[in-house]
Design a protein around this motif. Structure first.
Motif, PDB file in Angstrom:
ATOM      1  N   LEU A  55       3.555   6.647  19.423  1.00  0.00           N
ATOM      2  CA  LEU A  55       2.435   6.759  20.353  1.00  0.00           C
ATOM      3  C   LEU A  55       1.127   6.523  19.628  1.00  0.00           C
ATOM      4  O   LEU A  55       1.049   6.706  18.409  1.00  0.00           O
ATOM      5  N   ASP A  56       0.095   6.180  20.387  1.00  0.00           N
ATOM      6  CA  ASP A  56      -1.222   5.982  19.787  1.00  0.00           C
ATOM      7  C   ASP A  56      -2.112   7.206  19.972  1.00  0.00           C
ATOM      8  O   ASP A  56      -3.334   7.123  19.873  1.00  0.00           O
ATOM      9  N   VAL A  57      -1.484   8.353  20.250  1.00  0.00           N
ATOM     10  CA  VAL A  57      -2.190   9.628  20.360  1.00  0.00           C
ATOM     11  C   VAL A  57      -1.450  10.660  19.522  1.00  0.00           C
ATOM     12  O   VAL A  57      -0.278  10.474  19.176  1.00  0.00           O
ATOM     13  N   MET A  58      -2.133  11.748  19.201  1.00  0.00           N
ATOM     14  CA  MET A  58      -1.503  12.821  18.451  1.00  0.00           C
ATOM     15  C   MET A  58      -0.346  13.384  19.283  1.00  0.00           C
ATOM     16  O   MET A  58      -0.474  13.538  20.505  1.00  0.00           O
ATOM     17  N   ALA A  59       0.767  13.659  18.631  1.00  0.00           N
ATOM     18  CA  ALA A  59       1.938  14.182  19.335  1.00  0.00           C
ATOM     19  C   ALA A  59       2.635  15.230  18.480  1.00  0.00           C
ATOM     20  O   ALA A  59       2.548  15.199  17.252  1.00  0.00           O
ATOM     21  N   GLU A  60       3.321  16.134  19.161  1.00  0.00           N
ATOM     22  CA  GLU A  60       4.050  17.208  18.487  1.00  0.00           C
ATOM     23  C   GLU A  60       5.391  17.410  19.176  1.00  0.00           C
ATOM     24  O   GLU A  60       5.455  17.513  20.405  1.00  0.00           O
ATOM     25  N   ALA A  61       6.458  17.471  18.396  1.00  0.00           N
ATOM     26  CA  ALA A  61       7.780  17.797  18.915  1.00  0.00           C
ATOM     27  C   ALA A  61       7.936  19.314  18.902  1.00  0.00           C
ATOM     28  O   ALA A  61       7.602  19.963  17.910  1.00  0.00           O
ATOM     29  N   VAL A  62       8.430  19.862  19.994  1.00  0.00           N
ATOM     30  CA  VAL A  62       8.604  21.302  20.121  1.00  0.00           C
ATOM     31  C   VAL A  62      10.063  21.572  20.478  1.00  0.00           C
ATOM     32  O   VAL A  62      10.488  21.308  21.613  1.00  0.00           O
ATOM     33  N   VAL A  63      10.832  22.051  19.526  1.00  0.00           N
ATOM     34  CA  VAL A  63      12.235  22.389  19.789  1.00  0.00           C
ATOM     35  C   VAL A  63      12.267  23.555  20.776  1.00  0.00           C
ATOM     36  O   VAL A  63      11.574  24.555  20.594  1.00  0.00           O
ATOM     37  N   GLY A  64      13.031  23.403  21.837  1.00  0.00           N
ATOM     38  CA  GLY A  64      13.081  24.421  22.885  1.00  0.00           C
ATOM     39  C   GLY A  64      11.804  24.472  23.703  1.00  0.00           C
ATOM     40  O   GLY A  64      11.509  25.485  24.344  1.00  0.00           O
ATOM     41  N   GLY A  65      11.072  23.383  23.704  1.00  0.00           N
ATOM     42  CA  GLY A  65       9.770  23.339  24.354  1.00  0.00           C
ATOM     43  C   GLY A  65       9.795  23.602  25.840  1.00  0.00           C
ATOM     44  O   GLY A  65       8.841  24.167  26.382  1.00  0.00           O
ATOM     45  N   ASP A  66      10.881  23.228  26.518  1.00  0.00           N
ATOM     46  CA  ASP A  66      10.930  23.458  27.971  1.00  0.00           C
ATOM     47  C   ASP A  66      10.951  24.948  28.304  1.00  0.00           C
ATOM     48  O   ASP A  66      10.571  25.335  29.405  1.00  0.00           O
ATOM     49  N   ALA A  67      11.327  25.796  27.360  1.00  0.00           N
ATOM     50  CA  ALA A  67      11.316  27.239  27.574  1.00  0.00           C
ATOM     51  C   ALA A  67      10.073  27.903  26.984  1.00  0.00           C
ATOM     52  O   ALA A  67       9.802  29.062  27.279  1.00  0.00           O
ATOM     53  N   ARG A  68       9.302  27.151  26.178  1.00  0.00           N
ATOM     54  CA  ARG A  68       8.184  27.752  25.452  1.00  0.00           C
ATOM     55  C   ARG A  68       6.810  27.249  25.871  1.00  0.00           C
ATOM     56  O   ARG A  68       5.814  27.920  25.627  1.00  0.00           O
ATOM     57  N   VAL A  69       6.736  26.069  26.469  1.00  0.00           N
ATOM     58  CA  VAL A  69       5.440  25.447  26.777  1.00  0.00           C
ATOM     59  C   VAL A  69       5.420  25.067  28.253  1.00  0.00           C
ATOM     60  O   VAL A  69       6.262  24.290  28.719  1.00  0.00           O
ATOM     61  N   ALA A  70       4.446  25.610  28.986  1.00  0.00           N
ATOM     62  CA  ALA A  70       4.381  25.387  30.438  1.00  0.00           C
ATOM     63  C   ALA A  70       4.308  23.900  30.794  1.00  0.00           C
ATOM     64  O   ALA A  70       4.958  23.457  31.743  1.00  0.00           O
ATOM     65  N   ALA A  71       3.547  23.128  30.049  1.00  0.00           N
ATOM     66  CA  ALA A  71       3.419  21.697  30.357  1.00  0.00           C
ATOM     67  C   ALA A  71       4.751  20.973  30.176  1.00  0.00           C
ATOM     68  O   ALA A  71       5.097  20.088  30.962  1.00  0.00           O
ATOM     69  N   ILE A  72       5.509  21.351  29.162  1.00  0.00           N
ATOM     70  CA  ILE A  72       6.828  20.738  28.955  1.00  0.00           C
ATOM     71  C   ILE A  72       7.785  21.184  30.055  1.00  0.00           C
ATOM     72  O   ILE A  72       8.567  20.384  30.576  1.00  0.00           O
ATOM     73  N   SER A  73       7.715  22.455  30.437  1.00  0.00           N
ATOM     74  CA  SER A  73       8.542  22.947  31.547  1.00  0.00           C
ATOM     75  C   SER A  73       8.257  22.159  32.816  1.00  0.00           C
ATOM     76  O   SER A  73       9.181  21.755  33.526  1.00  0.00           O
ATOM     77  N   ALA A  74       6.977  21.936  33.091  1.00  0.00           N
ATOM     78  CA  ALA A  74       6.593  21.180  34.290  1.00  0.00           C
ATOM     79  C   ALA A  74       7.129  19.759  34.216  1.00  0.00           C
ATOM     80  O   ALA A  74       7.664  19.235  35.207  1.00  0.00           O
ATOM     81  N   ALA A  75       7.003  19.118  33.053  1.00  0.00           N
ATOM     82  CA  ALA A  75       7.518  17.752  32.895  1.00  0.00           C
ATOM     83  C   ALA A  75       9.030  17.717  33.083  1.00  0.00           C
ATOM     84  O   ALA A  75       9.565  16.793  33.707  1.00  0.00           O
ATOM     85  N   SER A  76       9.723  18.726  32.578  1.00  0.00           N
ATOM     86  CA  SER A  76      11.180  18.797  32.740  1.00  0.00           C
ATOM     87  C   SER A  76      11.561  18.923  34.212  1.00  0.00           C
ATOM     88  O   SER A  76      12.534  18.311  34.662  1.00  0.00           O
ATOM     89  N   ILE A  77      10.800  19.707  34.953  1.00  0.00           N
ATOM     90  CA  ILE A  77      11.066  19.866  36.387  1.00  0.00           C
ATOM     91  C   ILE A  77      10.848  18.541  37.106  1.00  0.00           C
ATOM     92  O   ILE A  77      11.677  18.119  37.925  1.00  0.00           O
ATOM     93  N   LEU A  78       9.739  17.865  36.814  1.00  0.00           N
ATOM     94  CA  LEU A  78       9.476  16.568  37.443  1.00  0.00           C
ATOM     95  C   LEU A  78      10.592  15.574  37.130  1.00  0.00           C
ATOM     96  O   LEU A  78      11.039  14.833  38.010  1.00  0.00           O
TER      97      LEU A  78
END
Length: 139
Positions: A55-78
């Protein structure tokens, strides 16, 4: 989620891309497409898991992110809702496979339908049970 988000982008990789690249690389490609499809450029991208797309933006991988980060949870639901709707469409086109029930997962019902009817155009040829069905081998 769609009503409250600043912007959303849902992207996918085709069956041909998955078969050609492999599931991981195709997933990373779909992530790139989703980020590129945002109408606003994010300051940082959070990804569930331990791999990041280029990507051309800063990015971070979050193991178990769908349970820990609201934005990742929302993306998983979508993503899940989008997949479920797509499987509903597949069910309308190919009802013998039962996509509305198994949502593309390798359930016993799905494997039986593959053995009985062979794969439809939307089945990934690189998925072992599909390859076995094409070869006429019982899984």
């Amino acid at each position: 989620i769609m009503a409250r988000a600043l912007c959303c982008s849902i992207a996918h990789a085709s069956v041909d891309e998955i078969d050609r690249l492999n599931i991981l690389q195709a997933t990373l490609l779909a992530m790139q497409r989703a980020v590129q499809g945002l109408r606003l450029k994010p300051a940082r991208v959070l990804v569930d898991g331990n791999r990041l797309p280029a990507l051309d933006v800063m990015a971070e991988a979050v193991v178990g992110g769908d349970a820990r980060v609201a934005a990742i949870s929302a993306a998983s639901i979508l993503a899940k809702v989008t997949r479920d709707r797509w499987c509903g469409e597949l069910h309308q086109r190919y009802p013998v496979y039962g996509f509305a029930a198994h949502k593309g997962y390798g359930t016993a019902q799905h494997m039986q339908a593959l053995r009985a009817h062979g794969p439809c155009p939307e089945h990934r040829r690189s998925f072992a049970p599909v390859a076995q069905a094409l070869a006429g081998v019982d899984a």
